[in-house]
Scaffold this motif. Structure first.
Motif, short mmCIF file in Angstrom:
data_model
loop_
_atom_site.label_atom_id
_atom_site.label_comp_id
_atom_site.label_asym_id
_atom_site.label_seq_id
_atom_site.Cartn_x
_atom_site.Cartn_y
_atom_site.Cartn_z
N PRO A 162 0.83 -1.21 0.00
CA PRO A 162 0.00 0.00 0.00
C PRO A 162 0.86 1.26 0.00
O PRO A 162 1.85 1.35 0.74
CB PRO A 162 -0.81 -0.13 1.29
CG PRO A 162 -0.80 -1.59 1.61
CD PRO A 162 0.51 -2.10 1.13
N ILE A 163 0.49 2.23 -0.82
CA ILE A 163 1.23 3.49 -0.87
C ILE A 163 0.92 4.35 0.34
O ILE A 163 1.81 5.03 0.88
CB ILE A 163 0.92 4.23 -2.19
CG1 ILE A 163 1.55 3.48 -3.37
CG2 ILE A 163 1.41 5.67 -2.15
CD1 ILE A 163 1.27 4.08 -4.72
N LEU A 164 -0.31 4.33 0.80
CA LEU A 164 -0.68 5.10 1.99
C LEU A 164 -0.11 4.42 3.23
O LEU A 164 -0.52 3.32 3.60
CB LEU A 164 -2.20 5.20 2.09
CG LEU A 164 -2.73 5.97 3.30
CD1 LEU A 164 -2.32 7.45 3.22
CD2 LEU A 164 -4.24 5.83 3.41
N ALA A 165 0.85 5.10 3.87
CA ALA A 165 1.47 4.52 5.06
C ALA A 165 0.72 4.89 6.33
O ALA A 165 0.67 4.10 7.28
CB ALA A 165 2.93 4.98 5.17
N ALA A 166 0.15 6.09 6.36
CA ALA A 166 -0.56 6.53 7.56
C ALA A 166 -1.59 7.58 7.18
O ALA A 166 -1.39 8.35 6.24
CB ALA A 166 0.42 7.11 8.58
N PRO A 167 -2.71 7.63 7.89
CA PRO A 167 -3.72 8.67 7.64
C PRO A 167 -3.16 10.03 8.04
O PRO A 167 -2.08 10.11 8.64
CB PRO A 167 -4.88 8.23 8.53
CG PRO A 167 -4.25 7.43 9.61
CD PRO A 167 -3.09 6.73 8.98
N PRO A 168 -3.88 11.11 7.73
CA PRO A 168 -3.39 12.45 8.10
C PRO A 168 -3.02 12.55 9.58
O PRO A 168 -3.79 12.17 10.45
CB PRO A 168 -4.58 13.36 7.74
CG PRO A 168 -5.28 12.63 6.65
CD PRO A 168 -5.14 11.18 6.98
N THR A 169 -1.81 13.05 9.83
CA THR A 169 -1.28 13.15 11.18
C THR A 169 -0.70 14.53 11.39
O THR A 169 -0.04 15.08 10.50
CB THR A 169 -0.18 12.09 11.42
OG1 THR A 169 -0.71 10.79 11.11
CG2 THR A 169 0.28 12.11 12.87
N GLU A 170 -0.90 15.11 12.56
CA GLU A 170 -0.41 16.45 12.83
C GLU A 170 1.11 16.46 12.97
O GLU A 170 1.71 15.56 13.58
CB GLU A 170 -1.04 17.00 14.10
CG GLU A 170 -2.49 17.41 13.96
CD GLU A 170 -3.00 18.13 15.19
OE1 GLU A 170 -2.33 18.06 16.25
OE2 GLU A 170 -4.07 18.76 15.12
N ALA A 171 1.74 17.47 12.39
CA ALA A 171 3.18 17.69 12.52
C ALA A 171 3.46 19.15 12.21
O ALA A 171 2.75 19.78 11.43
CB ALA A 171 3.97 16.79 11.59
N GLU A 172 4.51 19.70 12.81
CA GLU A 172 4.81 21.11 12.62
C GLU A 172 5.23 21.41 11.18
O GLU A 172 4.92 22.47 10.63
CB GLU A 172 5.90 21.56 13.58
CG GLU A 172 5.48 21.55 15.04
CD GLU A 172 6.57 22.09 15.95
OE1 GLU A 172 7.65 22.50 15.43
OE2 GLU A 172 6.37 22.12 17.17
N ASN A 173 5.96 20.48 10.55
CA ASN A 173 6.45 20.67 9.19
C ASN A 173 6.77 19.30 8.61
O ASN A 173 6.62 18.27 9.28
CB ASN A 173 7.68 21.59 9.18
CG ASN A 173 8.72 21.18 10.22
OD1 ASN A 173 9.25 20.07 10.18
ND2 ASN A 173 8.98 22.07 11.18
N VAL A 174 7.24 19.29 7.35
CA VAL A 174 7.48 17.99 6.69
C VAL A 174 8.62 17.23 7.35
O VAL A 174 8.59 15.99 7.44
CB VAL A 174 7.74 18.18 5.18
CG1 VAL A 174 6.50 18.67 4.48
CG2 VAL A 174 8.91 19.10 4.92
N LEU A 175 9.64 17.94 7.84
CA LEU A 175 10.74 17.25 8.51
C LEU A 175 10.27 16.59 9.79
O LEU A 175 10.66 15.45 10.10
CB LEU A 175 11.88 18.22 8.80
CG LEU A 175 13.11 17.61 9.50
CD1 LEU A 175 13.68 16.44 8.70
CD2 LEU A 175 14.17 18.68 9.75
N ALA A 176 9.41 17.27 10.55
CA ALA A 176 8.88 16.68 11.77
C ALA A 176 8.04 15.45 11.44
O ALA A 176 8.08 14.45 12.17
CB ALA A 176 8.05 17.71 12.53
N ALA A 177 7.27 15.51 10.36
CA ALA A 177 6.47 14.35 9.96
C ALA A 177 7.36 13.19 9.56
O ALA A 177 7.09 12.03 9.92
CB ALA A 177 5.55 14.74 8.81
#
Length: 256
Positions: A162-177
């Motif tokens: 599956p390409i989707l690894a995780a549903p939408p998750t809060e993070a400050e920026n892309v590096l934090a995600a």
């Protein structure tokens, strides 16, 4: 904090297209915004002629990548013997045929296509603005039940999971995600018992995004496509740097 979506791009063969010259189709080590745009559009079921929708989706994407497994570069040498009556479909939606005199059909059509073999790349992305269609929730649903078969770069490059690894998750920026997501399993332990994973991981983020202190390389890539005219014409500045493996959660479980 904004929501981010985590995508896992992993396949026996993937193609992250670079600048193509003549019949030589290179691949980068990581996907560009234009590739992720096309991947999402395919999952949503957008048609090629819906160019404005593609363009708007690309404009909203803010993404960074983490190269968990760089894999190896593979060159595919392709030949095809074509006659004057043979036609091929193009991205313009119109059939194309070869031109020239009779002697031009005696030799095969030759091209080179490069791929990444056994690679795994993690993508963290958000949309700005977030409440416009499609939302991250719409994209998540599309990856779970895609409108069409999905491929990564070229049609033969089918994802191994599956390409989707995780549903939408809060993070400050892309590096934090990216920093919150566990590392991928590495094949090195399977292919060589005495091998160890690389000590650091390559990360690529937009120059406008926060980055950690330390050495980095600034690069400019033609990572945006002009979907209206059908050519790559947009350039972005990206930061490329490496972080210790300990900066990320270890991979979960064991893969045989």
């Amino acid at each position: 904090m904004p929501d981010h979506l985590i995508l896992r791009l992993e396949a026996p063969l993937m193609a992250f297209g670079g600048t193509m010259i003549d019949a030589n189709g290179p691949t980068l080590e990581f996907p560009l915004v234009s590739l992720v745009t096309g991947l999402i559009a395919n999952a949503l079921g957008l048609r090629r002629e819906e160019r404005e929708a593609h363009q708007r989706l690309q404009e909203r994407i803010v993404m960074g990548v983490r190269i968990d497994r760089p894999g190896t570069e593979l060159r595919d040498f392709q030949t095809a013997q074509l006659s004057a009556r043979d036609k091929g479909w193009t991205t313009r939606g119109e059939p194309e045929r070869r031109a020239g005199g009779a002697a031009t059909y005696k030799s095969p059509h030759i091209r080179l296509r490069y791929h990444r073999a056994d690679a795994c790349v993690i993508v963290a992305m958000r949309l700005e603005p977030a409440d416009e269609f499609p939302t991250l929730a719409d994209i998540s649903a599309a990856f779970e039940y895609p409108a069409r078969p999905l491929f990564i770069g070229r049609k033969p490059c089918l994802p191994s999971g599956p390409i989707l690894a995780a549903p939408p998750t809060e993070a400050e920026n892309v590096l934090a995600a990216l920093s919150a997501w566990p590392l991928a399993w590495t094949t090195q332990g399977r292919t060589r018992r005495d091998a160890t994973p690389e000590e650091s991981i390559t990360v690529v983020i937009p120059a406008a995004e926060p980055r950690p202190a330390g050495p980095h390389r600034a690069t400019r890539l033609t990572d945006h496509r002009d979907w209206i005219s059908g050519v790559h014409a947009g350039e972005s500045e990206l930061y490329v740097f490496r972080l210790p493996r300990a900066s990320f959660p270890p991979h979960e479980g064991t893969r045989l």
